[in-house]
Design a protein around this motif. Structure first.
Motif, PDB file in Angstrom:
ATOM      1  N   ALA A   8       0.863  -1.191   0.000  1.00 39.22           N
ATOM      2  CA  ALA A   8       0.000   0.000   0.000  1.00 39.22           C
ATOM      3  C   ALA A   8       0.896   1.237   0.000  1.00 39.22           C
ATOM      4  CB  ALA A   8      -0.895  -0.001   1.234  1.00 39.22           C
ATOM      5  N   HIS A  11       0.314   8.026  -2.662  1.00 35.89           N
ATOM      6  CA  HIS A  11       0.883   8.779  -3.792  1.00 35.89           C
ATOM      7  C   HIS A  11       0.612  10.272  -3.662  1.00 35.89           C
ATOM      8  CE1 HIS A  11       2.002   5.388  -6.591  1.00 35.89           C
ATOM      9  NE2 HIS A  11       1.254   4.744  -5.695  1.00 35.89           N
ATOM     10  N   GLN A  15      -5.462  11.632  -0.427  1.00 38.59           N
ATOM     11  CA  GLN A  15      -6.020  10.638  -1.346  1.00 38.59           C
ATOM     12  C   GLN A  15      -5.877   9.265  -0.691  1.00 38.59           C
ATOM     13  OE1 GLN A  15      -7.535  11.172  -4.408  1.00 38.59           O
ATOM     14  NE2 GLN A  15      -7.435  13.312  -3.718  1.00 38.59           N
ATOM     15  N   GLN A  18      -2.834   3.500  -2.545  1.00 36.42           N
ATOM     16  CA  GLN A  18      -3.044   2.568  -3.658  1.00 36.42           C
ATOM     17  C   GLN A  18      -2.326   1.261  -3.342  1.00 36.42           C
ATOM     18  OE1 GLN A  18      -1.793   4.067  -7.457  1.00 36.42           O
ATOM     19  NE2 GLN A  18      -2.741   6.067  -7.103  1.00 36.42           N
ATOM     20  N   ASP A  20      -0.109  -1.220  -4.798  1.00 36.25           N
ATOM     21  CA  ASP A  20       0.781  -1.325  -5.949  1.00 36.25           C
ATOM     22  C   ASP A  20       1.457  -2.697  -5.956  1.00 36.25           C
ATOM     23  OD1 ASP A  20       0.210   1.298  -6.663  1.00 36.25           O
ATOM     24  OD2 ASP A  20       1.878   2.111  -5.480  1.00 36.25           O
ATOM     25  N   ASP A 345      -5.585  -5.113   1.566  1.00 35.20           N
ATOM     26  CA  ASP A 345      -6.386  -4.517   0.490  1.00 35.20           C
ATOM     27  C   ASP A 345      -7.440  -3.550   1.024  1.00 35.20           C
ATOM     28  OD1 ASP A 345      -4.966  -6.151  -1.135  1.00 35.20           O
ATOM     29  OD2 ASP A 345      -6.519  -7.696  -1.290  1.00 35.20           O
ATOM     30  N   ASN A 348      -7.602   1.370   3.250  1.00 34.76           N
ATOM     31  CA  ASN A 348      -8.288   2.679   3.226  1.00 34.76           C
ATOM     32  C   ASN A 348      -9.592   2.628   3.998  1.00 34.76           C
ATOM     33  OD1 ASN A 348      -6.430   4.207   1.551  1.00 34.76           O
ATOM     34  ND2 ASN A 348      -6.999   2.746  -0.047  1.00 34.76           N
TER      35      ASN A 348
END
Ligand SMILES: [Zn+2]
Length: 368
Positions: A8, A11, A15, A18, A20, A345, A348
């Motif tokens: 995770a 970026h 926000q 992500q 990756d 996953d 967030n």
């Protein structure tokens, strides 16, 4: 072994992170690669991420994209010139990285290194980015690299979820050691039911403190803390009595040997000033919560009573190993923690909506 890992990364500020796919890092010969099994999601992470630029001048954050995740436990996967851990060993990774070469580092005082940096979080020095570049992976990923000297070997009876709590536990442990707490000691822990305070309480029990006094705001939570060792722990909801009088009433008229202030940055300075009135002559107060308000210390009475006031940051890897061994021997009881795990996953979603906290008992864990 596959050659890529999920990780995770943040970026952009404000926000979501992500997930990756990155190559699994190749550790330098004296470093290890650790397959992460559990990473603590500290309640403060959201605050730090939401106010990234405000933190930067004080505690530099890594350049983006960055991997977060402070307290990790896992299994050693690779280490070519590594001598003291073997592939497959279960470890906690102390995320506090120092330069290794400065005067403080050579004295074994890693936390006093000008470059001291928490991989996966923030730095304490202006040159912290050099350390972030050398160790760019926090625990919110499938693998990270770390120096061998930052590993703590885990006894079989200590779970990865428990080990991912070592940061908060170790902070309390080190503060107690600095205050000289041992068999027969008496301690006041300000904020005993919080994440730092509860860990400090468990360590004080393990170190042999015979009377532990605790304050907090939530009376129900305080009762739950007291239930851990009702004969040794006394609790006082904030504002229910005059603290100094209450402590002495329950301590044969004496002040306590040590105060560990674990209230957070927003705590009023007055609470710290109240806490140090409970010290006996020669007592030691240690702050680990990082209060931002500035207490008006009465240096004349501190001098007359030989009271010490210390700041304590984190812990040494050696202290963390001692703590792990105490837990392995059953002396340090970690069974009170309530683990809430969620998959990487869902980081967030987890950060946006952590389950209701049962004070410091709750332990939020990301599992890759
Ligand atoms: Zn150094």
């Amino acid at each position: 072994m596959t050659s890529t890992m999920r990780i995770a990364r943040l970026h952009e500020i404000n926000q979501p992170m992500q997930i990756d796919e990155l190559p699994i890092p190749d550790p330098r010969p004296t470093d290890v690669l650790v397959q992460v099994k559990a990473c603590n999601v500290v309640p403060n992470l959201n605050n730090v991420l939401a106010t990234y630029s405000e933190w930067f001048p004080y505690l530099p954050l890594p350049k983006l994209p960055a991997v977060f995740g402070l307290d990790s436990a896992g299994v050693v996967a690779v280490g070519s010139q590594v001598t003291d851990v073997a592939v497959g060993d279960r470890v906690y990774v102390n995320p506090g990285i120092s330069c290794g070469g400065c005067r403080a580092c050579r004295q074994g005082q890693d936390q006093n290194c000008d470059r001291y940096t928490f991989m996966g979080y923030f730095s304490f020095g202006a040159d912290g980015q050099q350390i972030f570049d050398a160790y760019p992976y926090g625990g919110l990923g499938e693998y990270l690299t770390a120096p061998q000297r930052n590993l703590v070997t885990l006894p079989d009876s200590v779970s990865f979820e428990e080990a991912a709590r070592f940061g908060y536990l170790g902070t309390g442990y080190s503060a107690l050691r600095k205050a000289g707490v041992g068999p027969g000691s008496t301690v006041l822990i300000d904020g005993i039911s919080g994440t730092l305070g509860l860990g400090t309480c468990l360590c004080a029990l393990a170190l042999g403190a015979t009377r532990i006094f605790g304050t907090g705001r939530n009376a129900d939570l305080l009762d739950d803390v007291r239930a851990i060792a009702p004969d040794r722990i006394h609790v006082l909801p904030a504002g229910h009595a005059e603290l100094n009088t209450w402590v002495r009433q329950h301590n044969d008229g004496d002040g306590v040997d040590a105060v560990i202030d674990s209230l957070g940055p927003g705590a009023p300075a007055e609470s710290f000033l109240d806490a140090i009135t409970t010290l006996r002559r020669g007592g030691v107060a240690v702050d680990i919560g990082g209060m931002m308000e500035r207490p008006a210390l009465d240096m004349f009475s501190l001098m007359c009573s030989q009271i010490s006031v210390l700041g304590s940051l984190w812990f040494s890897t050696a202290e963390a190993q001692d703590m792990a061994d105490l837990a392995g021997a059953g002396v340090l009881d970690l069974s009170v923690f309530e683990h809430h795990t969620f998959p990487l996953d869902k980081i967030n979603e987890a950060l946006a909506d952590l389950p209701a906290r049962h004070g410091g008992f709750s332990n939020f864990i990301s599992v890759p």
